[in-house]
Design an enzyme around this catalytic site. Structure first.
Site, PDB file in Angstrom:
ATOM      1  N   VAL A  28      26.187 -33.656  18.711  1.00 52.92           N
ATOM      2  CA  VAL A  28      25.911 -33.365  17.311  1.00 52.92           C
ATOM      3  C   VAL A  28      24.661 -34.158  16.914  1.00 52.92           C
ATOM      4  O   VAL A  28      24.513 -35.318  17.311  1.00 52.92           O
ATOM      5  CB  VAL A  28      27.090 -33.791  16.411  1.00 52.92           C
ATOM      6  CG1 VAL A  28      26.790 -33.494  14.934  1.00 52.92           C
ATOM      7  CG2 VAL A  28      28.377 -33.104  16.849  1.00 52.92           C
ATOM      8  N   CYS A  29      23.762 -33.512  16.155  1.00 55.71           N
ATOM      9  CA  CYS A  29      22.590 -34.199  15.606  1.00 55.71           C
ATOM     10  C   CYS A  29      21.787 -34.862  16.744  1.00 55.71           C
ATOM     11  O   CYS A  29      21.580 -34.255  17.785  1.00 55.71           O
ATOM     12  CB  CYS A  29      23.064 -35.195  14.543  1.00 55.71           C
ATOM     13  SG  CYS A  29      21.800 -35.745  13.366  1.00 55.71           S
ATOM     14  N   SER A  30      21.361 -36.091  16.568  1.00 60.44           N
ATOM     15  CA  SER A  30      20.521 -36.731  17.582  1.00 60.44           C
ATOM     16  C   SER A  30      21.296 -37.129  18.839  1.00 60.44           C
ATOM     17  O   SER A  30      20.717 -37.680  19.774  1.00 60.44           O
ATOM     18  CB  SER A  30      19.800 -37.942  16.994  1.00 60.44           C
ATOM     19  OG  SER A  30      20.725 -38.863  16.472  1.00 60.44           O
TER      20      SER A  30
END
Lengths: 213, 213
Positions: free
Chosen positions: B99-101
């Site tokens: 998720v995300c970075s």
């Protein structure tokens, strides 16, 4: 601005972490997790603990409180220290809020008499037991009491709340920062359109967690 | 089914708790939080800790891993124990996700070479540094690697993933159980339509958290 989220055994993690993520992302907002004692508090699954850093014995003095729900709400209804903390905190808040079955704790603390309020779709009608007027909406505002529907509704509530606490541009900036442009793969989140069989199964899964808590 | 979510200092709480809430709500799915050592791990705000119950030293053997992002990703890019754990876990997973970075950690573990992948809208292009093909979509599937966009996208990804791990009806039942019928007060979550000034401010707030972590 000071925000507190009380934790108790058997809370739903997303009820707490959704609003936390939204509110804490804004400059000048400090969020504190409060519990019976500082330290880890287990959620309803029993597999995750969030750490509280303040105790219910400390004087509250928060601008906003967000009370999470969870299957642990049922035993928490007779947790005097938690309910007293909610009532004491409410005495000085600008906003007193809840997510999911957290509204039952507001009710048990005596804060919902004559107020419009909501909770998880499976239990809305039961809010009347606390003198509340049950409403089936995602976010319900009655004076300074704000209640959100089930679990994920806390994120929507928190964005509304942040705009009230600060301004609309701040809320929109946070929404962009957390890329909240929801795109669930199904249109299956509303009880209003769910097949009855699925709704019954969903509630039985929730109750299964109650048994485990 | 066994799911693991690795934690490291400076992760984003919602990146972990969103997918956790979706996956753990399904019968037969057990989610374990793993870290350098069992115990509390602080998030990027520094005010919340989630408790890990397993260590990177234990043999992984999970069906699914979900790697959260957060501003702590930058120092974590040189955390060999974390990256080795991701690579070892990936050797036996059915799905390796982020998720995300968190996708940068998959990249640093050598898992994104030639793969389509995404991350937070502010950093998508930088995935090319790990040999990935950056894609601006909410959830990107390439073989068994699944990457989600910023923070809140993990909930959408987890519903998709749960349907793959079990079946569509299970995912829909969980979506109903957590009342995920999103209704943000604003249409402000997408970088594609955001005013440039707001996008710059949103990124500066994210970077401010980096400084605090």
């Amino acid at each position: 601005m000071r925000v507190a989220i009380p934790l108790y055994p058997g809370f739903t993690a997303l009820d707490a972490v959704g609003p936390y993520t939204v509110l804490a992302a804004a400059p000048g907002v400090a969020v504190t997790f409060v519990a019976a004692e500082p330290g880890p508090v287990r959620d309803e699954q029993g597999t995750l603990a969030l750490t509280a850093t303040a105790s219910f014995d400390e004087p509250p003095g928060y601008d906003v409180i967000v009370v999470p729900g969870g299957t642990g709400t049922v035993p928490a209804l007779s947790d005097r220290r938690l309910l007293d903390w909610i009532a004491r905190a409410d005495a000085t808040t600008r906003w007193t809020t809840s997510v999911c079955s957290g509204s039952f704790l507001l009710g048990a603390a005596g804060l919902l008499r004559g107020r419009r309020a909501t909770t998880h779709w499976g239990f809305t009608g039961q809010l009347a037991a606390f003198g509340a007027v049950p409403v089936e909406e995602r976010v319900v505002v009655d004076g300074k009491i704000v209640t959100a529907a089930g679990v994920s509704a806390g994120v929507d509530m928190a964005l509304w709340l942040l705009a009230e606490m600060t301004d609309e541009e701040t809320a929109k900036t946070v929404q962009l920062a957390i890329e909240y442009d929801p795109a669930p793969p199904y249109e299956a989140g509303s009880a209003k359109t769910a097949p009855r069989e699925r709704a019954e199964r969903a509630l039985s899964w929730v109750l299964r967690q109650t048994a485990a808590a």
